[in-house]
Design a protein around this motif. Structure first.
Motif, PDB file in Angstrom:
ATOM      1  N   ARG A  54      24.782  36.437 -58.021  1.00 15.59           N
ATOM      2  CA  ARG A  54      24.911  36.316 -59.475  1.00 15.59           C
ATOM      3  C   ARG A  54      24.967  34.835 -59.806  1.00 15.59           C
ATOM      4  NH1 ARG A  54      29.437  37.956 -63.679  1.00 15.59           N
ATOM      5  NH2 ARG A  54      28.147  38.848 -65.325  1.00 15.59           N
ATOM      6  N   VAL A  55      23.997  34.326 -60.554  1.00 15.45           N
ATOM      7  CA  VAL A  55      23.950  32.902 -60.873  1.00 15.45           C
ATOM      8  C   VAL A  55      23.584  32.700 -62.342  1.00 15.45           C
ATOM      9  CG1 VAL A  55      23.292  32.289 -58.501  1.00 15.45           C
ATOM     10  CG2 VAL A  55      21.516  32.657 -60.213  1.00 15.45           C
ATOM     11  N   GLY A  56      23.798  31.473 -62.807  1.00 14.66           N
ATOM     12  CA  GLY A  56      23.475  31.112 -64.180  1.00 14.66           C
ATOM     13  C   GLY A  56      24.712  30.955 -65.031  1.00 14.66           C
ATOM     14  N   PRO A  57      24.575  30.301 -66.195  1.00 11.92           N
ATOM     15  CA  PRO A  57      25.733  30.039 -67.066  1.00 11.92           C
ATOM     16  C   PRO A  57      26.526  31.286 -67.427  1.00 11.92           C
ATOM     17  CG  PRO A  57      23.802  28.833 -67.832  1.00 11.92           C
ATOM     18  CD  PRO A  57      23.327  29.748 -66.753  1.00 11.92           C
ATOM     19  N   ASP A  58      25.831  32.408 -67.590  1.00 12.66           N
ATOM     20  CA  ASP A  58      26.517  33.656 -67.942  1.00 12.66           C
ATOM     21  C   ASP A  58      26.361  34.702 -66.846  1.00 12.66           C
ATOM     22  OD1 ASP A  58      23.834  34.097 -68.217  1.00 12.66           O
ATOM     23  OD2 ASP A  58      23.925  34.962 -70.228  1.00 12.66           O
ATOM     24  N   GLN A  62      20.764  38.251 -61.497  1.00 15.73           N
ATOM     25  CA  GLN A  62      21.476  39.118 -60.557  1.00 15.73           C
ATOM     26  C   GLN A  62      20.469  39.817 -59.638  1.00 15.73           C
ATOM     27  OE1 GLN A  62      23.906  41.884 -62.755  1.00 15.73           O
ATOM     28  NE2 GLN A  62      24.862  40.290 -63.991  1.00 15.73           N
ATOM     29  N   ARG A  63      20.827  39.898 -58.356  1.00 21.04           N
ATOM     30  CA  ARG A  63      20.005  40.638 -57.399  1.00 21.04           C
ATOM     31  C   ARG A  63      20.916  41.268 -56.359  1.00 21.04           C
ATOM     32  NH1 ARG A  63      14.886  36.600 -55.898  1.00 21.04           N
ATOM     33  NH2 ARG A  63      14.251  36.146 -58.054  1.00 21.04           N
ATOM     34  N   SER A  64      20.431  42.350 -55.743  1.00 24.67           N
ATOM     35  CA  SER A  64      21.194  42.969 -54.668  1.00 24.67           C
ATOM     36  C   SER A  64      20.236  43.639 -53.698  1.00 24.67           C
ATOM     37  CB  SER A  64      22.195  43.989 -55.215  1.00 24.67           C
ATOM     38  OG  SER A  64      21.526  45.076 -55.832  1.00 24.67           O
ATOM     39  N   THR A  88      30.138  33.821 -61.222  1.00 25.42           N
ATOM     40  CA  THR A  88      28.752  33.381 -61.277  1.00 25.42           C
ATOM     41  C   THR A  88      28.543  32.331 -60.199  1.00 25.42           C
ATOM     42  OG1 THR A  88      26.946  32.658 -62.720  1.00 25.42           O
ATOM     43  CG2 THR A  88      29.070  31.511 -62.951  1.00 25.42           C
ATOM     44  N   ASP A  89      27.272  31.937 -60.020  1.00 22.72           N
ATOM     45  CA  ASP A  89      26.887  30.956 -58.992  1.00 22.72           C
ATOM     46  C   ASP A  89      27.493  31.308 -57.638  1.00 22.72           C
ATOM     47  OD1 ASP A  89      25.502  29.739 -60.979  1.00 22.72           O
ATOM     48  OD2 ASP A  89      26.793  28.002 -61.174  1.00 22.72           O
ATOM     49  N   THR A  90      27.428  32.597 -57.315  1.00 17.27           N
ATOM     50  CA  THR A  90      28.039  33.127 -56.096  1.00 17.27           C
ATOM     51  C   THR A  90      27.071  34.077 -55.401  1.00 17.27           C
ATOM     52  OG1 THR A  90      30.252  32.994 -57.090  1.00 17.27           O
ATOM     53  CG2 THR A  90      30.008  34.405 -55.155  1.00 17.27           C
ATOM     54  N   VAL A  91      26.983  33.973 -54.082  1.00 17.36           N
ATOM     55  CA  VAL A  91      26.209  34.907 -53.283  1.00 17.36           C
ATOM     56  C   VAL A  91      27.124  35.507 -52.220  1.00 17.36           C
ATOM     57  CG1 VAL A  91      25.370  33.045 -51.772  1.00 17.36           C
ATOM     58  CG2 VAL A  91      24.173  35.241 -51.815  1.00 17.36           C
ATOM     59  N   ALA A  92      26.973  36.807 -51.992  1.00 12.95           N
ATOM     60  CA  ALA A  92      27.757  37.512 -50.978  1.00 12.95           C
ATOM     61  C   ALA A  92      26.805  38.228 -50.030  1.00 12.95           C
ATOM     62  CB  ALA A  92      28.704  38.517 -51.634  1.00 12.95           C
ATOM     63  N   VAL A  93      27.047  38.077 -48.738  1.00 11.00           N
ATOM     64  CA  VAL A  93      26.312  38.826 -47.725  1.00 11.00           C
ATOM     65  C   VAL A  93      27.341  39.548 -46.872  1.00 11.00           C
ATOM     66  CG1 VAL A  93      24.682  38.753 -45.809  1.00 11.00           C
ATOM     67  CG2 VAL A  93      24.488  37.080 -47.671  1.00 11.00           C
ATOM     68  N   VAL A  94      27.221  40.861 -46.774  1.00 12.95           N
ATOM     69  CA  VAL A  94      28.114  41.631 -45.910  1.00 12.95           C
ATOM     70  C   VAL A  94      27.317  42.086 -44.692  1.00 12.95           C
ATOM     71  CG1 VAL A  94      29.547  43.672 -45.644  1.00 12.95           C
ATOM     72  CG2 VAL A  94      29.615  42.362 -47.780  1.00 12.95           C
ATOM     73  N   THR A  95      27.716  41.583 -43.528  1.00 16.52           N
ATOM     74  CA  THR A  95      27.089  41.934 -42.258  1.00 16.52           C
ATOM     75  C   THR A  95      27.855  43.106 -41.654  1.00 16.52           C
ATOM     76  OG1 THR A  95      26.448  39.622 -41.912  1.00 16.52           O
ATOM     77  CG2 THR A  95      26.443  41.072 -39.980  1.00 16.52           C
ATOM     78  N   ARG A  96      27.118  44.167 -41.322  1.00 17.82           N
ATOM     79  CA  ARG A  96      27.771  45.351 -40.752  1.00 17.82           C
ATOM     80  C   ARG A  96      27.292  45.583 -39.323  1.00 17.82           C
ATOM     81  NH1 ARG A  96      27.020  51.830 -42.094  1.00 17.82           N
ATOM     82  NH2 ARG A  96      28.796  52.549 -40.861  1.00 17.82           N
ATOM     83  N   TRP A  97      28.264  45.784 -38.443  1.00 16.74           N
ATOM     84  CA  TRP A  97      27.980  46.253 -37.090  1.00 16.74           C
ATOM     85  C   TRP A  97      28.475  47.695 -37.010  1.00 16.74           C
ATOM     86  CZ3 TRP A  97      29.692  41.282 -38.041  1.00 16.74           C
ATOM     87  CH2 TRP A  97      28.877  40.235 -37.588  1.00 16.74           C
ATOM     88  N   PHE A  98      27.555  48.629 -36.827  1.00 16.91           N
ATOM     89  CA  PHE A  98      27.877  50.055 -36.859  1.00 16.91           C
ATOM     90  C   PHE A  98      28.795  50.426 -35.695  1.00 16.91           C
ATOM     91  CE2 PHE A  98      26.413  54.560 -35.922  1.00 16.91           C
ATOM     92  CZ  PHE A  98      27.112  55.121 -36.986  1.00 16.91           C
ATOM     93  N   GLY A  99      29.849  51.182 -36.003  1.00 12.12           N
ATOM     94  CA  GLY A  99      30.840  51.526 -34.986  1.00 12.12           C
ATOM     95  C   GLY A  99      30.707  52.915 -34.415  1.00 12.12           C
ATOM     96  N   GLY A 100      29.655  53.648 -34.844  1.00 11.85           N
ATOM     97  CA  GLY A 100      29.439  54.963 -34.262  1.00 11.85           C
ATOM     98  C   GLY A 100      29.845  56.121 -35.132  1.00 11.85           C
TER      99      GLY A 100
END
Length: 205
Positions: A54-58, A62-64, A88-100
């Motif tokens: 999510r970036v920009g003054p307001d 937005q992308r996902s 805003t002006d923030t990016v999040a990446v969630v890395t998942r390692w599958f546990g079964g």
């Protein structure tokens, strides 16, 4: 709007699946996409690298991405956390390692949202506030007294230039700009007249 106080990572474990959230401050979509690509290269062996930005003054851009998780179970809840937290002006990446153990759609939504929310709590947030830039030119004989007055009143000095006069650059929240002009006149007996300049966005506690 808010921004994260610093870049950081935070990891949670749910039914042996590891969810590691990487957060970064970015200036535009291109920088956010570059960060996502870097995390994917770093964790190429992970089951998924889901993302939201999510970036920009307001926060208007937005992308996902669910990155292979069932549609709407990863990137969307991650983005919803950024929106709910007014970031805003923030990016999040969630890395998942599958546990079964499969978590189901509802479990995935909760897990990805929780990973981002807890990561934000861990790094903290700052308020983005519009400020007005003022320059104040004072004779050298009066500069020390004005500098002390600015400091005591809680007006941080962004820059000082010394020439024929001492010229202070001060950023003042726009809501307090008119009062600042009167305050300077009072402190200097009208000898110093603040000159208003550009508006800037600054991040404050």
């Amino acid at each position: 709007m808010l921004v994260i106080a610093r870049d950081g990572t935070h990891e949670i474990e749910i039914h042996r699946s590891r969810f590691r959230c990487h957060l970064a401050r970015v200036g535009d979509v291109d920088a956010a996409m570059a960060f996502i690509a870097a995390i994917r290269r770093e964790h190429w062996d992970a089951t998924h690298n889901c993302s939201a930005l999510r970036v920009g003054p307001d926060g208007g851009a937005q992308r996902s991405s669910d990155d292979g998780e069932p549609a709407g179970t990863a990137g969307v809840p991650m983005l919803e956390v950024l929106v709910r937290r007014e970031l805003t002006d923030t990016v999040a990446v969630v890395t998942r390692w599958f546990g079964g153990t499969k978590l189901g759609a509802g479990g995935l939504v909760r897990a990805y949202g929780r990973a981002v929310s807890e990561a934000i709590d861990a790094v903290g947030t700052l308020r983005r506030v519009r400020h007005r830039t003022f320059t104040l030119a004072a004779p050298h004989a009066d500069a020390g007294r004005l500098q002390n007055a600015l400091h005591t009143a809680g007006h941080p000095i962004a820059d000082v230039a010394y020439g024929r006069d001492a010229v202070f650059t001060v950023h003042v929240p726009e809501a307090a700009a008119s009062g600042f002009v009167g305050w300077v006149a009072e402190q200097t007996g009208g000898a110093v007249e603040p000159v208003a300049g550009d508006a800037v966005e600054l991040d404050v506690l």
